[in-house]
Design a protein around this motif. Sequence first.
Motif, PDB file in Angstrom:
ATOM      1  N   ALA A  84      47.432  29.470   3.294  1.00  0.00           N
ATOM      2  CA  ALA A  84      45.295  29.249   3.021  1.00  0.00           C
ATOM      3  C   ALA A  84      45.071  27.680   3.290  1.00  0.00           C
ATOM      4  CB  ALA A  84      44.500  30.682   2.181  1.00  0.00           C
ATOM      5  N   THR A  85      45.769  27.542   1.313  1.00  0.00           N
ATOM      6  CA  THR A  85      44.778  26.375   0.843  1.00  0.00           C
ATOM      7  C   THR A  85      46.693  24.780   1.469  1.00  0.00           C
ATOM      8  OG1 THR A  85      46.165  26.537  -0.880  1.00  0.00           O
ATOM      9  CG2 THR A  85      44.221  27.374  -0.955  1.00  0.00           C
ATOM     10  N   GLY A  86      47.573  25.802   0.988  1.00  0.00           N
ATOM     11  CA  GLY A  86      48.727  24.491   1.631  1.00  0.00           C
ATOM     12  C   GLY A  86      48.821  24.022   0.650  1.00  0.00           C
ATOM     13  N   ASP A  87      48.770  24.263  -0.701  1.00  0.00           N
ATOM     14  CA  ASP A  87      49.071  23.514  -2.122  1.00  0.00           C
ATOM     15  C   ASP A  87      50.759  23.841  -1.968  1.00  0.00           C
ATOM     16  OD1 ASP A  87      46.526  22.595  -2.660  1.00  0.00           O
ATOM     17  OD2 ASP A  87      46.451  24.334  -3.975  1.00  0.00           O
ATOM     18  N   LEU A  88      51.495  22.944  -3.168  1.00  0.00           N
ATOM     19  CA  LEU A  88      52.316  23.228  -3.508  1.00  0.00           C
ATOM     20  C   LEU A  88      52.502  24.206  -4.762  1.00  0.00           C
ATOM     21  CD1 LEU A  88      55.798  22.403  -3.100  1.00  0.00           C
ATOM     22  CD2 LEU A  88      55.146  20.857  -4.719  1.00  0.00           C
ATOM     23  N   LEU A  89      53.314  25.747  -4.238  1.00  0.00           N
ATOM     24  CA  LEU A  89      53.664  26.674  -5.429  1.00  0.00           C
ATOM     25  C   LEU A  89      55.077  26.440  -6.404  1.00  0.00           C
ATOM     26  CD1 LEU A  89      52.452  29.635  -3.723  1.00  0.00           C
ATOM     27  CD2 LEU A  89      50.752  28.462  -4.899  1.00  0.00           C
ATOM     28  N   GLY A  90      55.206  25.647  -5.975  1.00  0.00           N
ATOM     29  CA  GLY A  90      57.082  26.059  -6.440  1.00  0.00           C
ATOM     30  C   GLY A  90      57.975  25.091  -5.141  1.00  0.00           C
ATOM     31  N   PHE A  91      59.343  24.646  -6.368  1.00  0.00           N
ATOM     32  CA  PHE A  91      60.370  23.907  -5.549  1.00  0.00           C
ATOM     33  C   PHE A  91      61.256  24.722  -5.326  1.00  0.00           C
ATOM     34  CE2 PHE A  91      59.730  20.958  -8.625  1.00  0.00           C
ATOM     35  CZ  PHE A  91      60.613  20.786  -8.961  1.00  0.00           C
ATOM     36  N   HIS A  92      62.419  24.320  -4.837  1.00  0.00           N
ATOM     37  CA  HIS A  92      64.261  24.405  -5.575  1.00  0.00           C
ATOM     38  C   HIS A  92      64.819  23.038  -4.882  1.00  0.00           C
ATOM     39  CE1 HIS A  92      68.297  26.849  -5.009  1.00  0.00           C
ATOM     40  NE2 HIS A  92      68.284  25.381  -5.752  1.00  0.00           N
ATOM     41  N   TRP A  93      64.638  22.479  -5.488  1.00  0.00           N
ATOM     42  CA  TRP A  93      66.205  20.985  -4.861  1.00  0.00           C
ATOM     43  C   TRP A  93      67.271  21.883  -5.424  1.00  0.00           C
ATOM     44  CZ3 TRP A  93      64.742  15.960  -7.217  1.00  0.00           C
ATOM     45  CH2 TRP A  93      64.499  15.302  -6.253  1.00  0.00           C
ATOM     46  N   THR A  94      68.270  22.084  -4.179  1.00  0.00           N
ATOM     47  CA  THR A  94      69.968  21.893  -4.318  1.00  0.00           C
ATOM     48  C   THR A  94      70.517  20.466  -4.304  1.00  0.00           C
ATOM     49  OG1 THR A  94      70.133  22.255  -2.088  1.00  0.00           O
ATOM     50  CG2 THR A  94      69.460  24.546  -3.130  1.00  0.00           C
ATOM     51  N   LYS A  95      71.601  20.533  -4.931  1.00  0.00           N
ATOM     52  CA  LYS A  95      72.598  19.583  -4.749  1.00  0.00           C
ATOM     53  C   LYS A  95      74.095  20.312  -3.960  1.00  0.00           C
ATOM     54  CE  LYS A  95      73.507  16.035  -7.829  1.00  0.00           C
ATOM     55  NZ  LYS A  95      73.954  15.695  -9.709  1.00  0.00           N
ATOM     56  N   GLN A  96      74.542  19.873  -3.248  1.00  0.00           N
ATOM     57  CA  GLN A  96      76.144  20.088  -2.741  1.00  0.00           C
ATOM     58  C   GLN A  96      77.250  18.546  -3.880  1.00  0.00           C
ATOM     59  OE1 GLN A  96      76.111  20.842   0.877  1.00  0.00           O
ATOM     60  NE2 GLN A  96      78.743  21.043   0.902  1.00  0.00           N
ATOM     61  N   HIS A  97      77.933  19.429  -4.393  1.00  0.00           N
ATOM     62  CA  HIS A  97      78.407  18.480  -5.251  1.00  0.00           C
ATOM     63  C   HIS A  97      79.677  18.624  -3.904  1.00  0.00           C
ATOM     64  CE1 HIS A  97      77.118  18.369  -9.279  1.00  0.00           C
ATOM     65  NE2 HIS A  97      76.154  19.570  -8.436  1.00  0.00           N
ATOM     66  N   SER A  98      80.271  19.276  -3.570  1.00  0.00           N
ATOM     67  CA  SER A  98      82.095  18.511  -2.996  1.00  0.00           C
ATOM     68  C   SER A  98      81.142  20.036  -1.486  1.00  0.00           C
ATOM     69  CB  SER A  98      82.929  19.289  -3.431  1.00  0.00           C
ATOM     70  OG  SER A  98      83.344  20.541  -4.202  1.00  0.00           O
ATOM     71  N   SER A  99      82.901  20.160  -0.614  1.00  0.00           N
ATOM     72  CA  SER A  99      82.520  20.941   0.266  1.00  0.00           C
ATOM     73  C   SER A  99      82.271  22.405  -0.072  1.00  0.00           C
ATOM     74  CB  SER A  99      83.701  20.865   1.670  1.00  0.00           C
ATOM     75  OG  SER A  99      84.887  21.451   0.623  1.00  0.00           O
ATOM     76  N   THR A 100      83.128  22.459  -1.348  1.00  0.00           N
ATOM     77  CA  THR A 100      82.891  23.726  -2.143  1.00  0.00           C
ATOM     78  C   THR A 100      82.388  24.329  -3.037  1.00  0.00           C
ATOM     79  OG1 THR A 100      84.646  23.229  -3.630  1.00  0.00           O
ATOM     80  CG2 THR A 100      85.446  23.979  -1.317  1.00  0.00           C
ATOM     81  N   LEU A 101      81.200  23.624  -3.225  1.00  0.00           N
ATOM     82  CA  LEU A 101      80.673  24.111  -5.020  1.00  0.00           C
ATOM     83  C   LEU A 101      79.150  23.365  -4.782  1.00  0.00           C
ATOM     84  CD1 LEU A 101      80.446  24.297  -7.423  1.00  0.00           C
ATOM     85  CD2 LEU A 101      81.213  22.613  -8.256  1.00  0.00           C
ATOM     86  N   GLY A 102      78.168  23.478  -4.778  1.00  0.00           N
ATOM     87  CA  GLY A 102      76.768  23.306  -4.375  1.00  0.00           C
ATOM     88  C   GLY A 102      76.098  23.822  -6.351  1.00  0.00           C
ATOM     89  N   GLU A 103      74.741  23.312  -5.976  1.00  0.00           N
ATOM     90  CA  GLU A 103      74.042  23.348  -7.682  1.00  0.00           C
ATOM     91  C   GLU A 103      71.800  24.156  -7.140  1.00  0.00           C
ATOM     92  OE1 GLU A 103      72.579  20.412 -10.891  1.00  0.00           O
ATOM     93  OE2 GLU A 103      74.489  20.128 -10.639  1.00  0.00           O
ATOM     94  N   VAL A 104      72.283  24.439  -7.954  1.00  0.00           N
ATOM     95  CA  VAL A 104      70.174  25.064  -8.060  1.00  0.00           C
ATOM     96  C   VAL A 104      70.543  23.320  -9.025  1.00  0.00           C
ATOM     97  CG1 VAL A 104      68.463  26.343  -9.243  1.00  0.00           C
ATOM     98  CG2 VAL A 104      71.053  27.376  -7.619  1.00  0.00           C
ATOM     99  N   TYR A 105      69.475  22.720  -8.353  1.00  0.00           N
ATOM    100  CA  TYR A 105      69.333  21.291  -8.983  1.00  0.00           C
ATOM    101  C   TYR A 105      68.583  21.648 -10.231  1.00  0.00           C
ATOM    102  CZ  TYR A 105      68.577  16.699  -9.836  1.00  0.00           C
ATOM    103  OH  TYR A 105      69.222  14.931 -10.796  1.00  0.00           O
ATOM    104  N   VAL A 106      67.376  21.612  -9.351  1.00  0.00           N
ATOM    105  CA  VAL A 106      66.157  22.257 -10.089  1.00  0.00           C
ATOM    106  C   VAL A 106      64.953  23.274  -9.280  1.00  0.00           C
ATOM    107  CG1 VAL A 106      63.494  20.967 -11.313  1.00  0.00           C
ATOM    108  CG2 VAL A 106      65.637  19.518 -10.843  1.00  0.00           C
ATOM    109  N   VAL A 107      64.727  24.187 -10.367  1.00  0.00           N
ATOM    110  CA  VAL A 107      63.721  25.224  -9.767  1.00  0.00           C
ATOM    111  C   VAL A 107      62.650  24.447 -10.568  1.00  0.00           C
ATOM    112  CG1 VAL A 107      62.851  27.807  -9.398  1.00  0.00           C
ATOM    113  CG2 VAL A 107      65.266  27.226  -8.600  1.00  0.00           C
TER     114      VAL A 107
END
Length: 173
Positions: A84-107
């Motif tokens: 309704a407002t377009g306000d940002l409520l939250g975010f999740h920034w992911t990070k991929q370290h390698s072809s086999t490993l990822g990270e929940v970098y910031v929520v």
Amino acid sequence: MRRPVGPAAPPLPEVAPAPGVRLGHWRDGWEPDPEAETAALLAVNGAAFAHHPEQGGMDRADLAARMAEDWFDPSGLLLATDEATGDLLGFHWTKQHSSTLGEVYVVGIAPAAQGRGLGRTLTLAGLHHLAGRGVGEVLLYVESDNAPAVAVYSRLGFDHADVDTHVMYRRPA
């Protein structure tokens, strides 16, 4: 904490945003003003991590430096906005370290939006994103006294991983 997300892992639950919440990613056309989008991300991050000496102090220069890293993927910076407002409520920034490993970098969830299940929703969306990129395992770092976050991550299948315990502080009694 770590969680497998590959083909042999337990399946990820579907992402089901609450009514009125829209999921997308960085610069996907929702926000016509890139400066406003940057300001909103920094504001939510600052409010969500006001207590955190490192993450809470992120400014435009820090954000630009992180986005200039080789691992930055705009489609891996997931945003939850109020339809309704377009306000940002939250975010999740992911990070991929390698072809086999990822990270929940910031929520990060705006304090006014906490308690609506956005942490779970955004974390799941990020897990789906990383699994779609082929990673088999996702790691994250969280303070052990952050009970709400630890509970969300545990319910999503994350377990403590000794290999990732880099620093442990003891608070004075």
